[in-house]
Motif scaffolding. Structure first.
Motif, PDB file in Angstrom:
ATOM      1  N   ILE A 191      74.713   3.512 -51.305  1.00 24.91           N
ATOM      2  CA  ILE A 191      73.549   3.084 -50.536  1.00 24.91           C
ATOM      3  C   ILE A 191      72.135   3.800 -51.054  1.00 24.91           C
ATOM      4  CG2 ILE A 191      74.702   2.319 -48.746  1.00 24.91           C
ATOM      5  CD1 ILE A 191      73.763   4.755 -47.137  1.00 24.91           C
ATOM      6  N   GLU A 192      72.568   5.098 -51.336  1.00 25.44           N
ATOM      7  CA  GLU A 192      71.221   5.741 -52.087  1.00 25.44           C
ATOM      8  C   GLU A 192      70.424   5.102 -53.034  1.00 25.44           C
ATOM      9  OE1 GLU A 192      73.892   8.749 -50.025  1.00 25.44           O
ATOM     10  OE2 GLU A 192      73.919   6.985 -51.306  1.00 25.44           O
ATOM     11  N   ASP A 193      71.310   4.302 -54.024  1.00 26.01           N
ATOM     12  CA  ASP A 193      70.603   3.431 -55.044  1.00 26.01           C
ATOM     13  C   ASP A 193      69.737   2.408 -54.689  1.00 26.01           C
ATOM     14  OD1 ASP A 193      72.193   5.110 -56.978  1.00 26.01           O
ATOM     15  OD2 ASP A 193      73.278   3.631 -57.599  1.00 26.01           O
ATOM     16  N   PHE A 194      70.206   1.688 -53.630  1.00 26.75           N
ATOM     17  CA  PHE A 194      68.989   0.732 -53.032  1.00 26.75           C
ATOM     18  C   PHE A 194      67.796   1.341 -52.488  1.00 26.75           C
ATOM     19  CE2 PHE A 194      73.359  -1.262 -52.781  1.00 26.75           C
ATOM     20  CZ  PHE A 194      73.239  -2.463 -53.346  1.00 26.75           C
ATOM     21  N   LEU A 195      67.815   2.570 -51.778  1.00 30.58           N
ATOM     22  CA  LEU A 195      66.785   3.221 -51.288  1.00 30.58           C
ATOM     23  C   LEU A 195      65.739   3.654 -52.480  1.00 30.58           C
ATOM     24  CD1 LEU A 195      68.440   5.475 -48.755  1.00 30.58           C
ATOM     25  CD2 LEU A 195      67.260   3.348 -48.195  1.00 30.58           C
TER      26      LEU A 195
END
Length: 104
Positions: free
Chosen positions: A73-77
């Motif tokens: 999910i950090e990639d989306f952030l």
């Protein structure tokens, strides 16, 4: 410590702060969020491929371990903050240039 998670959250906060400080008001614009819906799909396709292959590998100790399919999910952030910051700066300097041209 989850460095990747911490940096991802900080980058989003900085991007949104930059939007308000420069008064571009992108995050309040409906078109901006429609654009992000399209970008989300593209991030899903390309980042999904890179993490599924696995061309990109993440150290388990650096992120939360929560994934949407194969994508942390950090990639989306990070994607949100990088693209948003660029659009904010583009809008700010484009409007600044237009204001100068109109003043002359």
């Amino acid at each position: 410590m989850k460095e990747y998670t911490l940096l991802a959250v900080l980058s989003v906060l900085l991007a949104v702060t930059l939007d308000f400080v420069l008064r571009t008001k992108l995050v309040l614009n409906k078109k901006f969020w429609v654009f992000w819906a399209v970008m989300f799909v593209l991030i899903f396709v390309f980042n999904g491929y890179l993490t599924w292959r696995p061309i990109v590998i993440y150290g388990e100790s650096f992120y939360l371990g929560i994934r949407l399919f194969t994508i942390p999910i950090e990639d989306f952030l990070f994607g949100f903050s990088l693209i948003t910051s660029n659009i904010v700066l583009w809008e700010y300097f484009t409007n600044k240039t237009k204001d100068k041209e109109n003043a002359v």
